[in-house]
Every structure is written in structure tokens, then in C-alpha cells.
Scaffold this active site. Structure first.
Site, PDB file in Angstrom:
ATOM      1  CG  ASP A 231       0.691  16.975  22.922  1.00  0.00           C
ATOM      2  OD1 ASP A 231      -0.516  17.298  22.985  1.00  0.00           O
ATOM      3  OD2 ASP A 231       1.184  16.048  23.589  1.00  0.00           O
TER       4      ASP A 231
ATOM      5  CG  HIS B   1      -7.583   8.672   0.169  1.00  0.00           C
ATOM      6  ND1 HIS B   1      -6.261   8.493  -0.211  1.00  0.00           N
ATOM      7  CD2 HIS B   1      -8.113   7.427   0.272  1.00  0.00           C
ATOM      8  CE1 HIS B   1      -6.012   7.209  -0.361  1.00  0.00           C
ATOM      9  NE2 HIS B   1      -7.117   6.537  -0.064  1.00  0.00           N
TER      10      HIS B   1
ATOM     11  CE  LYS C 292      -1.231   4.951  -1.521  1.00  0.00           C
ATOM     12  NZ  LYS C 292      -1.878   4.526  -0.265  1.00  0.00           N
TER      13      LYS C 292
ATOM     14  CG  HIS D 141      -2.040   0.931   1.211  1.00  0.00           C
ATOM     15  ND1 HIS D 141      -2.169   1.977   2.116  1.00  0.00           N
ATOM     16  CD2 HIS D 141      -3.119   1.030   0.388  1.00  0.00           C
ATOM     17  CE1 HIS D 141      -3.266   2.655   1.864  1.00  0.00           C
ATOM     18  NE2 HIS D 141      -3.870   2.122   0.826  1.00  0.00           N
TER      19      HIS D 141
END
Length: 475
Positions: free
Chosen positions: A400, A393, A218, A216
Site C-alpha cells: 500500500d 534469497h 543477521k 537465523h
């Protein structure tokens, strides 16, 4: 007679799987569920377990030779003179985070970086093509989704020109995510000298074992100087939208500096696994001749081969370390028990926990599975906002005013246990404040989810959520 033989064979296979579950099963509830599935669904139960149930940490794609080559390469990354060996981070929580990521992924934080936030497709692809046009040594691409269209045609024309000028171009695409990529387009790439390999393509004999484990990530690397990662794939829908969901909103990251080499290492390891070519692991890494920035970045990557989940542990630590606030933007918040409890504990402890999700979904099952956790979140004091325009998406966490995570990983079981993912952790107050402001601006345009209203939703919606939740490990 034949049916008796078939029954015996079936029982032997089932018993073998039961033994495997008892020896290698990690979660008792999950083990019990698979035992029931195997014995209550004839044949189908075994096929389902073989596809999605096996413990990949016990059955790695990598053999011992590959493990040794990768380990040596990662050791060389740490010894690269251009990368800082040690950094003093401001708070104990950030130091613990850095040690956790180094332990799980092998990459140290580096302070010689320039980080550029890229909002949406146009800004991302403008920056990508500008960098690709300037390449004079090599271009590496790794994408889950690589779709044909205007972007793909533009990339082909650029690659053809670059290869003629002596630039090395290598591409990895996922066999499932890029299923629509035609043989003709791949042949065109190869014909002009581009090296192209799929990650776990559909192959008879390995289909059942590999279909559930996808790359997955990129990543783009240009000359070891510039890198890109984030949520945006190679697809025209990031520029033009699509007919069903409308415009796609996403966040990407451009990096210059030491962290580029770590992302290049992730690509090189994946290239070795898909091609069998270990030349990238043997090359000397480019030296950083000058400082390009002062932002601290650490790369975390992981997949189903890792014994511990680097991405899951990083998200868990981000939530637990938050003292004032943690803002999470993600379309797939399907957290599993550990992340669910961490978010609930943080909110109950007084931390300002906010979730920004898309009102629209690219899958009906995803939509109802995400919603199935809303009531628990809201009851604990987690604030939830649904972005109504197009499809959101992005995968971004900011906390913080000190730390940011941008990358490819969703906040779901698939990203933690089944996908190969990569995120960039940025330890920088300016970047954190920029993305905090972006988050707060976006929720003003979003629809807050009210606990009382949601609790009284239709019974049919609750039924849909419960059904979808069963399939959450597959989404």
C-alpha cells in the site's frame, strides 16, 4: 528378562510424552500426528518428538534469572531518552500494526532513523566494511551462516586491527548454520582478542533438544550508531555465486538512528544467553545527540521461546491490513494454514496479492514444498512469479505504498515457530515506493505461473509436492 525391562521403560517414556502432548499440545492435528508417530515408530518416534516435536514455549532455554535480566533490560530500552516514546502513524492499520509488534516484541516504533536499502552482496558488504572501518568503540556481529573465504579473511584482518586500537569485537555464530566454520579460524579470532560464541552448538546430552532450534538472525552493530540486518550472510557466494545455483540475489538494510539501539538490544540478549555474560545488559545505552532522519522504523524479533509468534503475527497482520496491494518476495513461502488463508482471503477480497519466488532452490524438498501451495494460491487469484536467474534469497514485503518489512524471516513454519529471527518494519512511503518499483521491475524478468498450465502438471510432480509438504515444518 532384559527385553521386558526395556519394553517397560520404553512404554513409561512414551506415556510421559503422551501426557506432555495432551497437556501442552496446541494444535489437535499436530498432537494426533505425534501420538501416532510415537506409537507406530519404535524408538525413532520418541527421538523425533524430542528433536522437533516439543513445545518450546513450555521448555525455554532461559531460566527465571535470565528472564528477569532480559525484562529489566528491555524496560531500560523504553526509558532511553534518545528514543521517541510515542508516534502518531497515519492510518489505523499502521497504528494497530505498531501496537501488535510492541506487545509481542517490546519495541516501539521510532521516528529518528535513516534507512538505506542495500541490493545484493556487493552493495551490502561495501557499506558494511565502510562502517566497520569507522568503528572506534565496538563491533557486534550475529550471523546464521559465517563461512570461511575471502570475506571471512578480510573481516579477520579488520578485526585484528580494530582490537589493537581498543575496539571491542563480539561475534555470535549459529552452531548449525555455521557448521563449516573451522576451529582454526575461531582460534585465530580469539587469539587476537575477538570474543566468539556459538549459538546452541552440538553438545552431547543437548543435541536432540537443540538441533531443531536455530538462530537465523543477521545483525551487525557499530558503536550504537549504525546497524545492518536482512537476508545476507557472511559468505562469498553473495559476491561470486556458487556452481549449483549461480548468483545469489538478496536484500539488506542499513540503519542509522534510534532503531539501531533496538537491534543492539536483540544482540545483547543473545550474547547473554550464549555467554552468560550480562555486562551488555547493564551498560548504559548511547544517547542520540542529534536527529539523523525522519523515517519510522520498528524492530520485531521472535523465537520458539515466545508464546505468540511475533514474526508470524506480523506477517499475518501485514496481509490482513493490506487494502490495495501486498507484494511478497521470499524463497521459502511455505505458509501454514493461517498465512495461507490470509493470502487467499486478501486475494479474494480484491487486494492485488503477488508472490515472487526463486525458480531455483537450495533444497529439493524446499522446491517441491513451495510448489505444493501454488494451486491453492492461483485458484484464489494470487499472482505468482518465478525468478529464473540465480537464487533469489530476499525476504521483503511491501504494501500500500506505506509499509515495508525487510529482515531474516522466511514465510514458513520454521521462521514462525522454530528459528530466532529479526525483521525491520519501515513505515515510510518513499521506501515502500522504491521497493514496489524494484518488485515490479523484477517480475518483468520473471516467469508468471499460469493456473491452467500448473493444474495440468504431471502426476509425478503432484506426488513430489505432497511428499515434500509432509516435511514442511522441518524445512
Amino acid at each position: 528378562m532384559y527385553w521386558i525391562i526395556a519394553l517397560i521403560i520404553y512404554l513409561l517414556i512414551a506415556i510421559g510424552m503422551v501426557i506432555s502432548l495432551l497437556v501442552n499440545g496446541i494444535k489437535p492435528a499436530k498432537t494426533l500426528a505425534w501420538l501416532l508417530t510415537i506409537f507406530t515408530i519404535p524408538i525413532g518416534g520418541i527421538l523425533l518428538y524430542w528433536m522437533i516435536g516439543r513445545n518450546r514455549r513450555k521448555y525455554s532455554w532461559k531460566d527465571l534469572r535470565e528472564d528477569a535480566a532480559i525484562a529489566n533490560y528491555l524496560k531500560k530500552i523504553k526509558q532511553n531518552d534518545g528514543v521517541e516514546k510515542y508516534l502518531s502513524l497515519e492510518s489505523n492499520g499502521l497504528i494497530k500494526m505498531a501496537h501488535l509488534i510492541e506487545k509481542s516484541s517490546g519495541f516501539e516504533p521510532t521516528d529518528n532513523n535513516e534507512v538505506t536499502i542495500l541490493k545484493d552482496g556487493k552493495a551490502t558488504f561495501d557499506a558494511i566494511f565502510e562502517s566497520l572501518e569507522a568503528a572506534d568503540k565496538y563491533i557486534y556481529l550475529l550471523y546464521y551462516i559465517f563461512e570461511e573465504g575471502q570475506l571471512a579473511d578480510r573481516l579477520f584482518a579488520l578485526f585484528e586491527k580494530k582490537v589493537k586500537n581498543g575496539v571491542k569485537v563480539k561475534i555470535i555464530y549459529d552452531g548449525v548454520g555455521s557448521y563449516s566454520l573451522s576451529k582454526n579460524y575461531i582460534s585465530k579470532l580469539k587469539s587476537v582478542g575477538v570474543e566468539v560464541y556459538p549459538f546452541l552448538p552440538f553438545k552431547f546430552g543437548r543435541f536432540l533438544a537443540s538441533i531443531n532450534y536455530r538462530n537465523h538472525r543477521k545483525i551487525i552493530i557499530v558503536d550504537g550508531k549504525v546497524a545492518f540486518t536482512g537476508g545476507i550472510n557472511i559468505s562469498d557466494k553473495y559476491l561470486k555465486g556458487d556452481l549449483v545455483l549461480g548468483k545469489w540475489y538478496d536484500m539488506h538494510l542499513q540503519l542509522r538512528g534510534a532503531a539501531v539501539l533496538d537491534l543492539q538490544a536483540v544482540f545483547s540478549i543473545d550474547w547473554f544467553l550464549v555467554s552468560g555474560d550480562d555486562s551488555e545488559l547493564k551498560h548504559e545505552l548511547p544517547k542520540l545527540k542529534k536527529r539523523v532522519g525522519d523515517q519510522i522504523v520498528q524492530i520485531v524479533y521472535g523465537g520458539p521461546d515466545d508464546y505468540f509468534s511475533p514474526i508470524g503475527q506480523t506477517y499475518f497482520a501485514l496481509i490482513n491490513n493490506a487494502e490495495k496491494y501486498i507484494y511478497i518476495t521470499n524463497p521459502y513461502i511455505i505458509p501454514g494454514t493461517a498465512i495461507l488463508r490470509a493470502l487467499e482471503v486478501a486475494a479474494n477480497s480484491g487486494v492485488d496479492v503477488r508472490l515472487l519466488v526463486s525458480a531455483k532452490a537450495d533444497s529439493v524438498l524446499v522446491k517441491w514444498s513451495v510448489r505444493s501451495y501454488f494451486e491453492s494460491f492461483l485458484l484464489a487469484g494470487v499472482k505468482i512469479y518465478q525468478y529464473p536467474e540465480g537464487f533469489l534469497h530476499s525476504k521483503v514485503i511491501v504494501s500500500d505504498d506505506s509499509i515495508v518489512s525487510i529482515g531474516t524471516a522466511n514465510m514458513d513454519i520454521r521462521s514462525f515457530e522454530q528459528n530466532y529471527e529479526v525483521n525491520a518494519i519501515v513505515y515510510d512511503s518513499k521506501t515502500a515506493q522504491l521497493l514496489k518499483k524494484e518488485f515490479l521491475t523484477t517480475i518483468e524478468q520473471s516467469i508468471p505461473v499460469d493456473y491452467e498450465t500448473f493444474k495440468n502438471r504431471p502426476y509425478l510432480d503432484k506426488l513430489k509436492e505432497g511428499f515434500a509438504k509432509i516435511f514442511s515444518p522441518l524445512l
